[in-house]
Write a protein that holds these residues in place. Structure first.
Motif, PDB file in Angstrom:
ATOM      1  N   UNK A   1       0.808  -1.218   0.000  1.00  0.00           N
ATOM      2  CA  UNK A   1       0.000   0.000   0.000  1.00  0.00           C
ATOM      3  C   UNK A   1       0.844   1.272   0.000  1.00  0.00           C
ATOM      4  N   UNK A   2       1.883   1.382   0.841  1.00  0.00           N
ATOM      5  CA  UNK A   2       2.693   2.597   0.795  1.00  0.00           C
ATOM      6  C   UNK A   2       3.354   2.796  -0.572  1.00  0.00           C
ATOM      7  N   UNK A   3       3.846   1.706  -1.168  1.00  0.00           N
ATOM      8  CA  UNK A   3       4.484   1.822  -2.475  1.00  0.00           C
ATOM      9  C   UNK A   3       3.485   2.291  -3.527  1.00  0.00           C
ATOM     10  N   UNK A   4       2.249   1.817  -3.425  1.00  0.00           N
ATOM     11  CA  UNK A   4       1.225   2.244  -4.381  1.00  0.00           C
ATOM     12  C   UNK A   4       0.897   3.722  -4.220  1.00  0.00           C
ATOM     13  N   UNK A   5       0.893   4.226  -2.976  1.00  0.00           N
ATOM     14  CA  UNK A   5       0.700   5.656  -2.770  1.00  0.00           C
ATOM     15  C   UNK A   5       1.841   6.448  -3.401  1.00  0.00           C
TER      16      UNK A   5
END
Length: 547
Positions: A497-501
């Motif tokens: 999720x952080x990488x996608x943000x």
């Protein structure tokens, strides 16, 4: 500009929010009836299950994303620090009794003491290990995660060059080898090596640079947003709408439309999309920019003609998928105090476990992950019941079949689920677990392939091996179609999720012409935002939400 986004997972929603706030005219198209993608949700019999990510890590990334939208994590989410962060159950060596479970706590000193009690000298070794992990994590945030790799000179900063002698070995040595040089006890090695699975890899395949993950889970960094990850998704979708983005669900994109440029590169420019609504009616949508925020393999090989593919099938034939998964969603009568919010069940010979997964065989037994969100969030289950999410890593193979309700999935998927539930019952000393199940639903690799258009039915995307990490991962801009960009776990910076943000912010940086390697500057709050924040804080104190 007019922007069309393909895919309503967290990357697509975040991209919509950021680009709309930057003044673009944004439409997002999601083929499912609801948004979330891999971070989906399912409600059955009074239970609400998150069907995807369940670890809230890298809080700095979430904080920065919300700040770019003029708000904060504090305003948008009710975050709880988990303690224990997770519990590890061990199989034990053949013929020997299983060791006692090991708790990873929210307190770093407690974890140092646990390591020292398990292996003499391991506490001191962990102190040095975490110091190295924190340095690598900070370096990644400043120089390697928030970059499009468009300017090689931008990476040649003094901070990077100064650390190059230590950085290069971290790229050429496996995480498993890096850990084994410092710790002898197999249990501690497994705790430090397992984060590779979050990256779609295994400890012997992931570069040791990813020991940076331990700077998060061993130092009090595991949190949970009340309401679950479906609430996080709903929050980002709401913020995107507040910025003016329009979200279309039940909208299946069938092609990216283009016009020739009469140049060799780029050969074409994006002109929009063709899409089909839930009734089967075909539509066109004009756009200056298209962002593929779903599965990159699907977009490249299904939505573009062959001569415009930057990543054709031949590219994917040489790449390694992360694992697939069988997910088991269980509603259980009565309590399960043996299980904290997160539990990991490690087999003793996990080399055989990982080899089986990446060689196309279902491991038996498997190393299993279990989430009990009802330990923290009473809203996910009826009173006096528990909510369990069981994840079994398996080969990325849609041929294993699809899941279903109450044992109606494919025979292979249901057999894998049965074995995992029985394993959890034995290892966690809950012998009557199966008899207490009142709701059961399974999800298999076939569901990932069919519902999410996931390459090879994988649960995560291309694994983070050396040649699929950082600048070696698929780039986020088409080489052949001007105005076509990518976001999500298939592209840089990667899985999670952080990488996608961050991938959403990288699209923003492309459109701004920003070639920096760090996070985008956060705008100063306006008087209106300050007023809204004060109003939100006051309303939250009275139990009423301004949103």
């Amino acid at each position: 500009m007019r922007v069309a986004i393909v895919g309503g997972g967290i990357a697509g929603l975040a991209t919509a929010a950021l680009l709309a706030r930057d003044g673009h005219d944004v439409d997002l198209f999601e083929q499912q009836q609801g948004v979330g993608g891999r971070a989906g949700s399912r409600s059955v019999g009074g239970f609400r299950f998150d069907t995807g990510p369940s670890w809230y890590l890298m809080p700095e990334v979430f904080d920065h994303f919300f700040q770019l939208l003029g708000t904060s994590s504090e305003e948008q989410l009710d975050l709880r620090v988990l303690d224990p962060a997770y519990r590890v159950f061990y199989e034990g060596a053949p013929g020997a009794a299983a060791p006692a479970p090991l708790d990873v706590r929210a307190d770093t000193d407690a974890n140092l003491a646990t390591f020292e009690q398990t292996e003499t000298g391991a506490g001191r070794a962990l102190t040095a290990y975490l110091g190295s992990a924190r340095e690598a994590y900070d370096l990644a945030l400043r120089h390697f995660l928030y970059t499009n790799f468009t300017s090689p000179l931008a990476l040649a900063s003094p901070a990077v060059l100064r650390r190059l002698p230590r950085l290069l070995p971290l790229l050429t040595r496996s995480l498993e080898d890096f850990v084994a040089r410092r710790f002898a006890d197999v249990r501690l090695r497994q705790v430090l090596g397992y984060p590779a699975v979050f990256l779609g890899s295994s400890p012997d395949r992931a570069p040791s640079l990813y020991h940076l993950m331990s700077a998060l889970d061993l130092t009090g960094g595991v949190m949970y947003p009340q309401g679950g990850f479906s609430h996080l998704i709903a929050t980002i979708a709401r913020l995107a709408g507040d910025q003016g983005a329009r979200i279309h669900t039940g909208a299946t994109v069938t092609a990216v439309t283009t016009a020739d440029t009469a140049r060799r590169r780029p050969r074409a420019r994006a002109t929009g999309l063709r899409w089909r609504d839930a009734d089967g009616t075909e539509h066109t949508h004009a756009a200056d920019v298209v962002v593929g925020a779903g599965d990159l393999h699907h977009l490249e090989t299904r939505l573009l003609p062959r001569h415009l593919r930057t990543y054709p099938q031949e590219y994917w034939d040489r790449r390694e998928s992360g694992p697939g998964a069988v997910l088991v969603l269980l509603g259980v009568r009565g309590g399960l105090p043996q299980l904290p919010h997160h539990s990991l069940f490690f087999t003793h010979d996990w080399h055989a476990n990982f080899d089986a997964i990446f060689e196309g065989r279902v491991p038996n037994p498997a190393s299993v992950y279990v989430c009990r969100p009802s330990a923290t969030d009473p809203g996910v289950a009826p009173a006096d019941h528990e909510n369990l999410f069981v994840l079994v890593p398996v080969p990325a193979d849609p041929g294993l079949g699809r899941g279903g309700a109450d044992g109606s999935g494919s025979p292979q998927v249901e057999a894998i689920a049965d074995a995992a539930v029985a394993q959890v019952a034995r290892w966690a000393d809950a012998p009557d677990l199966t008899e207490r199940v009142v709701v059961r639903h399974t999800i298999g690799p076939g569901d990932f392939a069919e519902d999410l258009s996931a390459w090879r039915g994988g649960m995560l995307g291309p694994g983070h091996t050396l040649r699929q990490s950082a600048m070696f991962r698929a780039r986020n801009r088409s080489s052949h179609v001007e105005g076509l960009y990518y976001a999500g776990s298939s592209t840089i910076p990667g899985i999670g999720l952080p990488m996608c943000l961050i991938s959403a912010e990288l699209v923003l940086k492309h459109l701004r012409g920003d070639t920096s390697t760090g996070p985008s500057p956060v705008p100063r709050p306006t008087a209106e935002v300050d007023h809204r924040r004060r109003r939100t804080r006051r309303s939250s104190q009275t139990g009423w939400s301004a949103s």
